[in-house]
Motif scaffolding. Structure first.
Motif, PDB file in Angstrom:
ATOM      1  N   PRO A 153      34.966  29.596  51.974  1.00 50.25           N
ATOM      2  CA  PRO A 153      34.382  30.250  50.938  1.00 50.25           C
ATOM      3  C   PRO A 153      33.952  29.277  49.619  1.00 50.25           C
ATOM      4  O   PRO A 153      33.076  29.417  49.099  1.00 50.25           O
ATOM      5  CB  PRO A 153      34.771  31.353  50.721  1.00 50.25           C
ATOM      6  CG  PRO A 153      35.610  32.032  51.717  1.00 50.25           C
ATOM      7  CD  PRO A 153      36.309  30.539  52.402  1.00 50.25           C
ATOM      8  N   LEU A 160      25.700  45.038  43.599  1.00 51.41           N
ATOM      9  CA  LEU A 160      25.407  45.074  44.931  1.00 51.41           C
ATOM     10  C   LEU A 160      25.600  46.105  45.812  1.00 51.41           C
ATOM     11  O   LEU A 160      25.250  46.285  46.799  1.00 51.41           O
ATOM     12  CB  LEU A 160      25.923  43.951  45.494  1.00 51.41           C
ATOM     13  CG  LEU A 160      25.615  42.381  45.097  1.00 51.41           C
ATOM     14  CD1 LEU A 160      26.305  41.305  45.730  1.00 51.41           C
ATOM     15  CD2 LEU A 160      24.274  42.256  45.272  1.00 51.41           C
ATOM     16  N   TRP A 219      41.388  39.940  45.354  1.00 47.50           N
ATOM     17  CA  TRP A 219      42.094  40.340  46.538  1.00 47.50           C
ATOM     18  C   TRP A 219      43.283  39.616  46.701  1.00 47.50           C
ATOM     19  O   TRP A 219      44.424  40.040  46.702  1.00 47.50           O
ATOM     20  CB  TRP A 219      41.499  40.410  47.935  1.00 47.50           C
ATOM     21  CG  TRP A 219      40.679  41.700  48.207  1.00 47.50           C
ATOM     22  CD1 TRP A 219      39.594  42.295  47.769  1.00 47.50           C
ATOM     23  CD2 TRP A 219      41.006  42.729  49.331  1.00 47.50           C
ATOM     24  NE1 TRP A 219      39.278  43.275  48.154  1.00 47.50           N
ATOM     25  CE2 TRP A 219      40.070  43.921  49.080  1.00 47.50           C
ATOM     26  CE3 TRP A 219      41.975  42.755  50.160  1.00 47.50           C
ATOM     27  CZ2 TRP A 219      40.117  44.800  49.948  1.00 47.50           C
ATOM     28  CZ3 TRP A 219      42.247  43.869  51.239  1.00 47.50           C
ATOM     29  CH2 TRP A 219      41.129  44.664  50.796  1.00 47.50           C
ATOM     30  N   GLY A 220      43.011  38.407  47.214  1.00 46.24           N
ATOM     31  CA  GLY A 220      43.830  37.663  47.786  1.00 46.24           C
ATOM     32  C   GLY A 220      44.269  37.307  49.264  1.00 46.24           C
ATOM     33  O   GLY A 220      43.592  38.171  49.586  1.00 46.24           O
ATOM     34  N   ARG A 224      25.541  37.606  48.452  1.00 43.00           N
ATOM     35  CA  ARG A 224      26.982  38.275  48.119  1.00 43.00           C
ATOM     36  C   ARG A 224      27.639  36.878  47.632  1.00 43.00           C
ATOM     37  O   ARG A 224      28.349  37.005  46.596  1.00 43.00           O
ATOM     38  CB  ARG A 224      27.447  38.952  49.361  1.00 43.00           C
ATOM     39  CG  ARG A 224      28.800  39.478  48.744  1.00 43.00           C
ATOM     40  CD  ARG A 224      29.406  40.719  49.595  1.00 43.00           C
ATOM     41  NE  ARG A 224      28.674  41.900  49.505  1.00 43.00           N
ATOM     42  CZ  ARG A 224      28.856  42.515  48.579  1.00 43.00           C
ATOM     43  NH1 ARG A 224      29.850  42.465  47.660  1.00 43.00           N
ATOM     44  NH2 ARG A 224      28.305  44.014  48.403  1.00 43.00           N
ATOM     45  N   ARG A 225      27.371  35.922  48.603  1.00 41.22           N
ATOM     46  CA  ARG A 225      28.227  34.516  48.018  1.00 41.22           C
ATOM     47  C   ARG A 225      27.549  33.812  47.029  1.00 41.22           C
ATOM     48  O   ARG A 225      28.354  33.011  46.195  1.00 41.22           O
ATOM     49  CB  ARG A 225      28.320  33.698  49.330  1.00 41.22           C
ATOM     50  CG  ARG A 225      29.368  34.342  50.358  1.00 41.22           C
ATOM     51  CD  ARG A 225      29.569  33.409  51.385  1.00 41.22           C
ATOM     52  NE  ARG A 225      30.379  34.193  52.609  1.00 41.22           N
ATOM     53  CZ  ARG A 225      31.565  34.329  52.421  1.00 41.22           C
ATOM     54  NH1 ARG A 225      32.308  33.736  51.586  1.00 41.22           N
ATOM     55  NH2 ARG A 225      32.345  34.930  53.244  1.00 41.22           N
ATOM     56  N   PHE A 283      35.517  38.698  41.590  1.00 46.22           N
ATOM     57  CA  PHE A 283      35.447  39.336  43.032  1.00 46.22           C
ATOM     58  C   PHE A 283      35.057  38.184  44.134  1.00 46.22           C
ATOM     59  O   PHE A 283      35.508  37.899  45.077  1.00 46.22           O
ATOM     60  CB  PHE A 283      34.523  40.223  43.008  1.00 46.22           C
ATOM     61  CG  PHE A 283      34.668  40.861  44.483  1.00 46.22           C
ATOM     62  CD1 PHE A 283      35.450  41.820  44.709  1.00 46.22           C
ATOM     63  CD2 PHE A 283      33.347  40.736  45.346  1.00 46.22           C
ATOM     64  CE1 PHE A 283      35.320  42.613  45.971  1.00 46.22           C
ATOM     65  CE2 PHE A 283      33.373  41.239  46.622  1.00 46.22           C
ATOM     66  CZ  PHE A 283      34.267  42.154  46.864  1.00 46.22           C
ATOM     67  N   THR A 284      34.267  37.047  43.574  1.00 48.30           N
ATOM     68  CA  THR A 284      33.524  36.171  44.586  1.00 48.30           C
ATOM     69  C   THR A 284      34.481  34.973  44.637  1.00 48.30           C
ATOM     70  O   THR A 284      34.644  34.323  43.832  1.00 48.30           O
ATOM     71  CB  THR A 284      32.272  35.949  44.295  1.00 48.30           C
ATOM     72  OG1 THR A 284      31.572  37.092  43.767  1.00 48.30           O
ATOM     73  CG2 THR A 284      31.409  35.467  45.423  1.00 48.30           C
ATOM     74  N   ARG A 285      34.934  34.685  45.959  1.00 47.08           N
ATOM     75  CA  ARG A 285      35.730  33.584  45.969  1.00 47.08           C
ATOM     76  C   ARG A 285      35.182  32.334  45.830  1.00 47.08           C
ATOM     77  O   ARG A 285      35.760  31.141  45.306  1.00 47.08           O
ATOM     78  CB  ARG A 285      36.398  33.402  47.380  1.00 47.08           C
ATOM     79  CG  ARG A 285      37.634  34.569  47.488  1.00 47.08           C
ATOM     80  CD  ARG A 285      37.954  34.735  48.887  1.00 47.08           C
ATOM     81  NE  ARG A 285      38.905  33.507  49.220  1.00 47.08           N
ATOM     82  CZ  ARG A 285      39.276  33.085  50.428  1.00 47.08           C
ATOM     83  NH1 ARG A 285      38.808  33.817  51.710  1.00 47.08           N
ATOM     84  NH2 ARG A 285      39.997  32.004  50.766  1.00 47.08           N
ATOM     85  N   VAL A 311      33.886  26.238  49.448  1.00 51.78           N
ATOM     86  CA  VAL A 311      33.152  25.055  49.491  1.00 51.78           C
ATOM     87  C   VAL A 311      31.741  25.285  49.236  1.00 51.78           C
ATOM     88  O   VAL A 311      30.763  25.489  50.127  1.00 51.78           O
ATOM     89  CB  VAL A 311      33.064  24.657  51.050  1.00 51.78           C
ATOM     90  CG1 VAL A 311      32.431  23.108  51.142  1.00 51.78           C
ATOM     91  CG2 VAL A 311      34.505  24.177  51.485  1.00 51.78           C
TER      92      VAL A 311
END
Lengths: 754, 246
Positions: free
Chosen positions: A612, A420, A322-323, A627-628, A286-288, A614
């Motif tokens: 995101p 979360l 997602w994309g 979340r990140r 999920f997390t980019r 980086v």
């Protein structure tokens, strides 16, 4: 002996199964690992010798099993064999010797395994055995082949060929032939073992080659960190089973933060890709911000399989769920490869403001069930790996099911504690739904052929020092919360999480529950060295800082971070600052960035300023929200505005407190070494009190047993949508407004629970 | 060793930019780098690297943003968009001689999609909001961008040829071979002032427009006239900034 059957069951070859059975029965007491067709060392799957025994006491044994039924072998020259049916085949013994040479070369890439500076042979004996089960034993054959270690016909099926005595005999033979190696191996075999395993299982490259010197007596935090990192990463038994075996169907992997879920999923992807390069593999999450970590690990493990080039990313897809327009993602790929229309976020948000991704998945899935979707036939995956599965809606899994070829090799890994949002991770049958006949599409009972488990729990936590993990658990579950436990787990689940239940009172109450964290499951090396070198009390790895207000907090934390870098010798990218005040995070983090800049320290705010992905760049501190930060880790974590997890002034925020406690859990468990919690205001009192109680009873939890439901169950939290909760909130406000009138009617509205 | 006068004047100019334009400058990464051995000074930013990408503004902008190749990060309080200022001054001879210099402005991309604030409005609670932020790439329309080039002022002794390659010149967009000659080379403050006037009109007016709506020439002159010279006489106003190519 551990047995890693990888894909043996898929071969459907009785002779192999018989040999495997012999080894399992006779050598189970020997310390070592028995692999089927692994490591592959860039050999084709067919050529890779069938069985590799990596033993601690006798060295390595490679068995090449030549199954072709022939009565006689004739050789024109040594390179080719002519069979009865006049087929000419390449001499399998040459393949075996080539493989052994490759394996030995792999071993001696580690200087510790080389005999000496001038003699680059391996200190660990490598034995080869050619097995010819379809050939009758005769002196003639042995003469013709002039191979020393050969098992033919009856010998192969003879039980005594697969015992410890057989291994000892081979080792003695070897030692007689190469006395210098035999001697070294005998005296050093215990020390050689970790390096041998790391080389052959492909984990040795996880540790980066470093330029710094590792000091024996650490003086700074940085020294301690370097020492803790200067270890050989080895797979544990559970990790090995997950990483190395390709299940013949869906598989579930559960594990706490820091049990290595991402690492072993990456290894699994790399191994399957190396073995079967034409198969389509999807690694999704999920997390980019996890892109660099995941692609990096896959490349690393792929190279460990013997390849110098990068994996073929056309067949091995690493995609977030997602994309984006400039970045591929599972959902975008699906739309590009089918007649599904890509739903933009604005529309998805109108459809389900709580969970827009769920909306796009359920909309797509509905069209699938109505048979209105035609997917490009090439858009099918042979293996799907899902990391951080707890963040994803069930409809997503059902979509994956649709685009995965039989036998639906979908492997999903998650940590229940890290949700979360309000979702609890659904069971496999809920996740994938039912077949037309009403039976679940995915059933996790039993095993796959080859004794490959369908359901794994990873017990060992490597990332967090024990005190940090325990504080995270106590706060997350609210074990010491006034007003009751937030999330209750069963005795059985405690054990799954790597705890030992010392006392569990009966349902009618009684004594306190006493639970102890087992040392064997806490494998954090930093804590270990901390203790051994008397650097500091391991309890001090978690610190609390209370301030007057947000600005004081920011400047003070910036000073602490500056000290970490300038005095304590910690690198910039070993530090993450997490703001729990999500709504004001952007403003706060820019302030932190400026405060750090006053100390000439650079920082990034991925996803807010920078892209995101980086995340944790070199020479910069990473500032972010929970979340990140998910899925990432760092040696030193600073959590600012920690009070946010305990601010509850109304019914609605009480509910978000449950989420916030979870959020706090996730933030704390990012820490590999030090966790610093900072904040201000009344919420901090609660935090300080609860942490004091954990430290007081450390390494145990002692809390009153309650037969009552936990808070989550009490407020029916898990089943309610945010919209419903909003309605309840409005209703309660109205109640409060008219409470005098209601009181006159005998209805009492109690104060919100804090 | 004392900081050379010209370098000191530039540092003052940077400081003044930060004070005057504090509502626009969100983050300052400027740095003075002194190579004592080579008797050189460089004014630039921490973690300075030469520019690489110059053919596609979206990539160029992302590179500058993600690699933090800027001295100032600006934020437009109205649109919430970020943009960047780069200034590089290379001095030789212990900071007495300006060798070459570039000033860049990287305007915001001007996405025609959602701003962060709009995202927050869309979301009903903070958790959803952070989830939405996670998905920031999920918008297709976001990649419709308005601005397609940086702006740049160059000073180069090395390439200087009278008429053909003016000592100080302004580039039109990212086109390399089109140079508008200038009489003087701007200080960071002067450049910042030009950018503010054109890209942050409301903020600039708060500083240089009187309550009655008239241009506060006295203030503008004082502040601008305080700008020390680098190459030539000080700039008095924008008119002298550009000269006709003769």
């Amino acid at each position: 002996m551990e047995f890693i059957a990888t894909s043996i069951a898929l071969q459907n070859e009785p002779v192999l199964t018989t040999i495997w059975g012999h080894i399992e029965r006779n050598l189970s007491e020997i310390e070592g690992i028995c692999y089927y067709k692994s490591p592959q060392l860039k050999f084709s799957f067919v050529d890779t010798p069938e069985i590799t025994l990596i033993t601690k006491d006798y060295g390595i044994f490679i068995f090449k099993i030549f199954l072709q039924p022939v009565a006689k072998i004739r050789t024109e020259n040594n390179e080719y064999w002519q069979l009865d049916n006049s087929d000419i085949i390449y001499n399998p013994d040459i393949i075996l010797q080539d493989y052994a040479t490759n394996l030995e070369n792999k071993l001696v890439e580690d200087y510790r395994l080389r005999l000496s500076r001038s003699d680059k042979r391996s200190k660990v004996p490598v034995h080869t055995v050619l097995v010819l089960p379809a050939i009758k034993p005769s002196q003639e054959i042995c003469d013709i082949l002039s191979i020393e270690s050969i098992l033919v016909g009856d010998e192969y099926s003879d039980n005594t060929s697969w015992t410890e005595d057989f291994l000892i005999a081979k080792l003695n033979n070897f030692a007689a032939k190469y006395p210098e190696i035999g001697k070294v191996f005998e005296t050093e075999k215990n020390n050689l073992w970790p390096s041998t395993l790391a080389r052959l299982e492909g984990t040795s490259s996880v540790k980066k080659k470093h330029k710094y010197e590792v000091v024996s007596v650490p003086k700074t935090k940085g020294d301690l960190l370097k020492k803790a990192r200067d270890i050989i990463f080895l797979l544990d038994k559970e990790q090995r089973q997950v990483a190395k075996q390709i299940p013949n169907g869906p598989q579930r992997v559960r594990g706490l933060a820091g049990t290595g879920k991402t690492v072993i999923l990456a290894m699994k992807a790399a191994i399957m890709h190396a073995q079967l390069p034409d198969k389509k593999i999807l690694f999704t999450f999920f997390t980019r911000s996890m892109y660099p970590q995941i692609t990096g690990l896959i490349e690393l493990f792929y190279k460990e399989e013997g390849y110098n080039e990068s994996p073929n990313w056309d067949n091995l897809h690493v995609r977030h769920t997602w994309g984006a327009a400039d970045q591929q993602g599972f959902y975008r790929d699906l739309c590009n490869n089918s007649n599904l229309k890509f739903i933009p976020l604005s529309e998805a948000t109108r459809g389900n403001s709580d969970d827009p991704f769920r909306y796009v998945c359920s909309t797509s899935l509905e069209l699938f069930t109505q048979n209105k979707v035609s997917v490009n036939s090439e858009f099918k995956y042979d293996l799907v790996l899902v990391d951080e599965a707890q963040d994803l809606p069930i409809e997503f899994f059902q979509l994956l099911y649709e685009v995965t070829s039989d036998p639906k090799r979908i492997v999903w890994a998650y940590d229940e504690f890290q949700t979360l949002n309000e979702r609890r991770m659904p069971e496999a049958d809920e996740l994938f739904g039912n077949k037309a006949d009403g039976t679940p599409k995915v059933d996790l009972t039993g095993e796959y052929p080859g004794k490959i488990k369908k359901d794994f729990v990873l017990h060992n936590s490597y990332r967090n020092p024990k005190v940090i993990l325990m504080v995270a658990h106590a706060l997350g579950m609210g074990l010491y919360r006034q007003g009751g436990i937030v999330r209750k787990i069963s005795k059985f689940e405690w054990t799954d999480y790597g705890y030992q239940v010392e006392n569990w009172p009966p349902d009618d109450g009684g004594n306190d529950v006493v639970i102890c964290r087992d040392d064997i499951f806490s494998q954090n090396k930093l804590e270990d060295y901390c203790l051994k070198s008397k650097f500091c009390n391991p309890l001090d790895l978690l610190s609390l800082f209370e301030y007057e207000d947000v600005d004081q907090q920011i400047s003070a934390i910036s000073e602490l971070v500056a000290d970490d870098i300038k005095k304590n010798d910690i690198s910039h990218n070993d530090i993450i600052i997490i703001d729990l005040d999500t709504r004001n995070a952007k403003r706060n983090l820019i302030k932190v960035q400026n405060a750090l800049s006053l100390h000439s320290i650079d920082s990034v705010i991925p996803g807010v300023i920078e892209s995101p992905s980086v995340f944790l760049p070199e020479n910069k501190v990473t500032l972010t929200t929970v979340r990140r930060a998910k899925g990432n880790e760092a040696a030193s974590i600073y959590i600012i505005n920690a009070q946010k997890a305990f601010e509850s002034t109304s019914y609605k925020t009480l509910i978000s407190t449950l989420i916030n406690r979870n959020t706090l859990f996730t933030a704390i468990t990012r820490a590999q070494g030090w966790c610093n919690l900072a904040g201000y205001g009344p919420g901090m009192n609660i935090l300080c009190e609860e942490i004091a109680k954990v430290k007081d009873k450390y390494p145990k939890f002692e809390f009153p047993f309650s037969a009552e439901d936990d808070l989550m169950t009490k407020i029916g939290f898990s089943g309610k949508s945010k919209k419903e909760l909003d309605e309840i909130e409005d209703l309660l406000k109205k109640f409060e407004k008219h409470k005098d009138m209601l009181a006159a009617l005998g209805i009492v509205v109690s104060e919100p629970v804090k | 060793m004392a900081i050379p006068t010209m370098v000191k004047q530039l540092i003052d100019s940077i400081q003044r930019s930060k004070v005057v334009f504090n509502t626009i400058i969100e983050y300052d990464k400027s740095e003075v780098h002194n190579n004592a051995e080579k008797r050189q000074y460089r004014l630039g930013w921490r973690d300075f690297r030469p520019n690489k990408i110059k053919n596609d503004y979206l990539s160029e902008f992302k590179y500058v943003r993600d690699q933090q190749q800027y001295a100032f990060r600006l934020r437009n309080p109205k649109t919430d968009e970020i943009s960047f200022i780069q200034f590089i001054y290379h001095f030789s001879d212990e900071g007495e001689l300006l060798e070459d210099s570039q000033l860049y402005y990287y305007p915001s991309l001007g996405f025609k999609g959602y701003t962060t604030e709009e995202l927050f409005d869309l979301a009903t609670d903070e958790d959803t909001c952070s989830q939405l932020l996670e998905l920031d790439g999920a918008f297709e329309q976001k990649f419709d961008i308005e601005n397609v080039s940086h702006l740049r002022v160059d000073f180069s002794k090395k390439y200087h040829q009278p008429i053909i390659h003016p000592l100080v010149h302004f580039h039109f967009g990212a086109i390399n071979n089109f140079r508008i000659a200038l009489t003087k080379f701007p200080t960071p403050f002067m450049f910042m002032s030009l950018i503010a006037k054109n890209f942050f009109k409301e903020e600039w007016e708060k500083i240089y427009v009187l309550p009655n709506g008239a241009f506060d020439k006295a203030k503008y002159d004082t502040e601008v006239l305080r700008t020390p010279d680098i190459i030539n006489d000080s700039f008095e106003n924008e008119e002298t900034f550009f000269i006709h190519h003769k």
